[in-house]
Write a protein that holds these residues in place. Structure first.
Motif, PDB file in Angstrom:
ATOM      1  N   ARG A 338       0.831  -1.202   0.000  1.00 32.57           N
ATOM      2  CA  ARG A 338       0.000   0.000   0.000  1.00 32.57           C
ATOM      3  C   ARG A 338       0.868   1.255   0.000  1.00 32.57           C
ATOM      4  N   LYS A 342       1.166   4.099  -3.065  1.00 29.19           N
ATOM      5  CA  LYS A 342       0.945   5.524  -2.791  1.00 29.19           C
ATOM      6  C   LYS A 342       2.133   6.344  -3.275  1.00 29.19           C
ATOM      7  N   GLU A 346       2.302   9.067  -6.677  1.00 31.58           N
ATOM      8  CA  GLU A 346       2.634  10.479  -6.523  1.00 31.58           C
ATOM      9  C   GLU A 346       3.540  10.980  -7.642  1.00 31.58           C
TER      10      GLU A 346
END
Length: 467
Positions: A338, A342, A346
């Protein structure tokens, strides 16, 4: 009784300061440009200006000759702006030269002389990553080079029937030109892959041996026609990060974007050497490609598989090993998966994407959630690749992990993300910079792809894919 303290300043000195401010209004400039960068590529050329505060600007498009005029307010002409002139290469496909000069008080005019008519997109970005406020000018050709390539193939297909029997039009395979998930609940991980410890003896085997670059085939073993034994299989190879987005930094300063591009190019060369296979690159140089554009490029080229290449990083330099990831619709298989998703998602914030330039067709494509079958195939592909990569490097995880990676969200192409190693680990960083090891990594990924196709034959594709 209050006593007031008076600071005495000679009247002559005060008058001198006022005179200097009046004579030099730029001393009152509210903003300071700290950097100016150029990212030329066949896809598009990007000019980036960086400053301490948000930009005030205006863009004019002029003809005869073609040029773009950018006025930046509340700044002064400094060395960072002047240096941009020397960063424009003669090989830039769209920009002839850049000139910067003071236009009026606290306004700098940047003139971009063009080599022909173009499309432009100017937008501002808030601070992200290591960057401050940015102003980005993207310069595109009038026709998207990717669509031009597809048009050429369609036109070639129309004349294919006029070719003498047995004579074929060979595919035009050129470097591809350019242009998150919410609350998650853990799900069961994919079945583990048996980890194979590195075996010096196996590294010399025919299956794992790297293909030497630019090596010609022996005369008695000519390269077979790539369409005699079946249709062309297209593998989209995605070198992570690029341009404004350097990716992770190595313990000794290596940049992820450079290493992923080097490995991607080697993988493409090895795939192109295989019968009935070709590789296409989402980027072939140091420029930024938004995450959704990487997906769309693969779909436009009717790719059979999508492989995104990365190099992981962690605060603990002892972290090591390779990993393979697939998309998850329901949640991540671990906290680390996870976190990594993330961080990779970005990339658009760091690389710089205009939020006002979204294609509604692309949006519908990326919102397609009917991906269960594709994800299942992605897991099979990931397992095959992970097993082969485990023969030349230790594995960080013994099974394919899943998370909401934006770059893997193609609804109809099995897609995986390969974290080749930890660039933050000094020893693995050294290996990632070694060309022999890069060859082995590329060969292991290719062996995994071939193993996947051996048990999962590709379905028929459209004529564009087979030309």
């Amino acid at each position: 009784m209050f006593r007031f303290l008076h600071v005495k300043m000679p009247i002559a000195k005060l008058v001198l300061i006022c005179a200097m401010l009046c004579a030099n209004p730029t001393a009152l400039a509210a903003n300071v440009i700290t950097a100016a960068r150029a990212w030329p590529a066949q896809d598009y050329t990007r000019l980036t200006f960086e400053a301490n505060a948000p930009f005030k600007y205006q863009l004019l498009v002029l003809k005869n000759p073609d040029r773009l005029v950018l006025d930046i307010e509340d700044v002064e002409l400094n060395s960072a702006l002047r240096a941009l002139t020397d960063k424009i290469l003669s090989s830039d496909p769209y920009i002839k030269q850049v000139r910067a000069a003071k236009f009026k008080a606290n306004v700098v005019r940047v003139v971009v002389d063009l080599k022909g008519e173009v499309k432009s997109n100017l937008f501002a970005l808030p601070p992200a990553g290591d960057y401050k406020n940015r102003l980005v000018l993207d310069i595109y050709p009038l026709q998207d080079p990717l669509m031009a390539m597809l048009d050429n193939r369609e036109n070639a297909g129309k004349t294919d029937s006029n070719q003498p029997k047995g004579q074929e039009i060979k595919p035009i395979v050129e470097p591809l030109p350019p242009n998150i998930g919410g609350d998650e609940e853990p799900i069961e991980p994919a079945p583990p892959v048996t980890k194979v410890e590195p075996n010096p003896a196996s590294n010399g085997s025919a299956d794992n041996a790297p293909l030497p670059p630019n090596t010609e085939k022996p005369a008695d073993k000519p390269l077979p026609d790539k369409k005699e034994n079946g249709r062309m299989l297209t593998i989209a190879i995605d070198a992570g990060h690029g341009g404004e987005d350097p990716g992770a930094r190595g313990a000794n300063g290596s940049r992820e974007k450079d290493l992923t591009l080097a490995i991607a190019k080697k993988l493409k060369a090895q795939i192109d050497a295989e019968p009935n296979m070709r590789g296409i690159l989402t980027r072939d140089a140091d420029f930024f490609v938004p995450l959704h554009n990487r997906v769309v490029k693969a779909r436009n080229m009717k790719a059979d598989l999508f492989v995104s290449i990365h190099a992981d990083a962690f605060t603990n330099q002892a972290a090591k090993g390779s990993s393979v990831f697939a998309l998850s619709e329901r949640g991540a298989t671990s906290a680390s998966a996870r976190y990594l998703a993330k961080k990779e998602n970005e990339s658009d914030l760091i690389g710089g994407v205009s939020l006002d330039n979204k294609d509604p067709v692309l949006a519908r494509t990326l919102l397609d959630l009917s991906q269960a079958a594709t994800i299942n195939d992605s897991l099979k592909l990931g397992k095959a690749v992970l097993g082969q990569v485990g023969q030349i490097n230790s594995l960080h995880k013994g099974s394919v992990e899943q998370a909401a990676f934006a770059v893997l969200k193609s609804p109809d192409i099995p897609s995986i993300l390969v974290e080749t190693a930890f660039i933050s680990n000094p020893e693995e960083e050294r290996k990632l910079n070694d060309e022999t090891h890069q060859d082995k990594l590329a060969a292991s990924i290719l062996n995994g792809i071939k193993k996947y196709f051996a048990t999962n034959p590709a379905l028929a594709k459209t004529k564009i894919s087979e030309k």
